[in-house]
Write an enzyme that holds these catalytic residues in place. Structure first.
Site, mmCIF file in Angstrom:
data_model
loop_
_atom_site.group_PDB
_atom_site.id
_atom_site.type_symbol
_atom_site.label_atom_id
_atom_site.label_comp_id
_atom_site.label_asym_id
_atom_site.label_seq_id
_atom_site.Cartn_x
_atom_site.Cartn_y
_atom_site.Cartn_z
ATOM 1 N N GLU A 54 59.329 -4.328 27.175
ATOM 2 C CA GLU A 54 58.995 -3.490 28.334
ATOM 3 C C GLU A 54 57.498 -3.194 28.396
ATOM 4 O O GLU A 54 56.886 -3.256 29.460
ATOM 5 C CB GLU A 54 59.785 -2.180 28.295
ATOM 6 C CG GLU A 54 61.273 -2.348 28.514
ATOM 7 C CD GLU A 54 61.645 -2.820 29.905
ATOM 8 O OE1 GLU A 54 60.882 -2.582 30.869
ATOM 9 O OE2 GLU A 54 62.718 -3.437 30.050
ATOM 10 N N ASN A 58 54.977 -4.480 31.294
ATOM 11 C CA ASN A 58 54.173 -3.535 32.084
ATOM 12 C C ASN A 58 52.701 -3.947 32.095
ATOM 13 O O ASN A 58 52.042 -3.865 33.127
ATOM 14 C CB ASN A 58 54.296 -2.116 31.520
ATOM 15 C CG ASN A 58 55.512 -1.382 32.048
ATOM 16 O OD1 ASN A 58 56.267 -1.883 32.868
ATOM 17 N ND2 ASN A 58 55.698 -0.165 31.558
ATOM 18 N N ARG A 112 61.189 -4.275 40.747
ATOM 19 C CA ARG A 112 60.945 -3.506 39.534
ATOM 20 C C ARG A 112 61.786 -2.242 39.587
ATOM 21 O O ARG A 112 61.797 -1.542 40.594
ATOM 22 C CB ARG A 112 59.463 -3.142 39.386
ATOM 23 C CG ARG A 112 58.574 -4.345 39.238
ATOM 24 C CD ARG A 112 58.777 -4.971 37.880
ATOM 25 N NE ARG A 112 58.588 -6.408 37.965
ATOM 26 C CZ ARG A 112 59.095 -7.261 37.112
ATOM 27 N NH1 ARG A 112 59.818 -6.857 36.104
ATOM 28 N NH2 ARG A 112 58.886 -8.542 37.252
#
Length: 153
Positions: A54, A58, A112
């Site tokens: 994650e 990002n 997203r």
């Protein structure tokens, strides 16, 4: 470095990866391999891999907006405590509190979910996000890993 009968409990590693989606799995696997000597549970391994995935995603999508750059990964073991930092030198985050709200996303057009920071918080014991708009973001995470019976200090 491992010594006879003991594990090095002060180990560290550092990686620099091109900020492209193909390297997200490499980051996840590299950190998983780094913690393997501590014999983490399958759940701990999955938690760390998810959080790293994650954070790297990002950096690629939000930090560099998929235009390339470098993702920096630093890991350190202090006995049974894993510290991971994922850093980019991208655009930074204007409002960290808002960015950490579940379901908040700046990229709804890219499907997203806005759950990246929520997953990191859920799967790691500690999460800290430091960011300077225009200069980048550093995500710092910690997790205590279960150790096996042969762990010696």
């Amino acid at each position: 470095m491992e010594t006879k009968g003991k594990i090095n409990t002060q180990n560290w590693m550092q990686l620099e990866l091109e900020a492209c989606s193909e390297n997200e799995s490499l980051a996840r696997i590299a950190v998983a391999a780094f913690i393997t000597p501590l014999n983490p549970t399958l759940e701990e391994m999955a938690d760390v891999k998810t959080a790293v995935s994650e954070a790297v995603t990002n950096a690629i999508i939000h930090g560099y907006e998929e235009k390339g750059g470098t993702v920096y990964i630093r890991c350190r073991l202090h006995q049974d405590l894993l510290e991971v930092e994922i850093e980019d030198k991208g655009k930074g985050i204007e409002d960290i509190d808002q960015a950490m709200e579940p379901l908040f996303t700046t990229k709804p057009d890219k499907d997203r979910s806005g759950m990246g920071f929520s997953f990191m918080e859920a799967f790691m014991d500690e999460l800290e996000v430091m960011s300077i708009p225009g200069a980048g973001t550093c995500v710092s995470m910690k997790k205590k890993l279960g150790t096996c019976a042969w762990f010696e200090v």
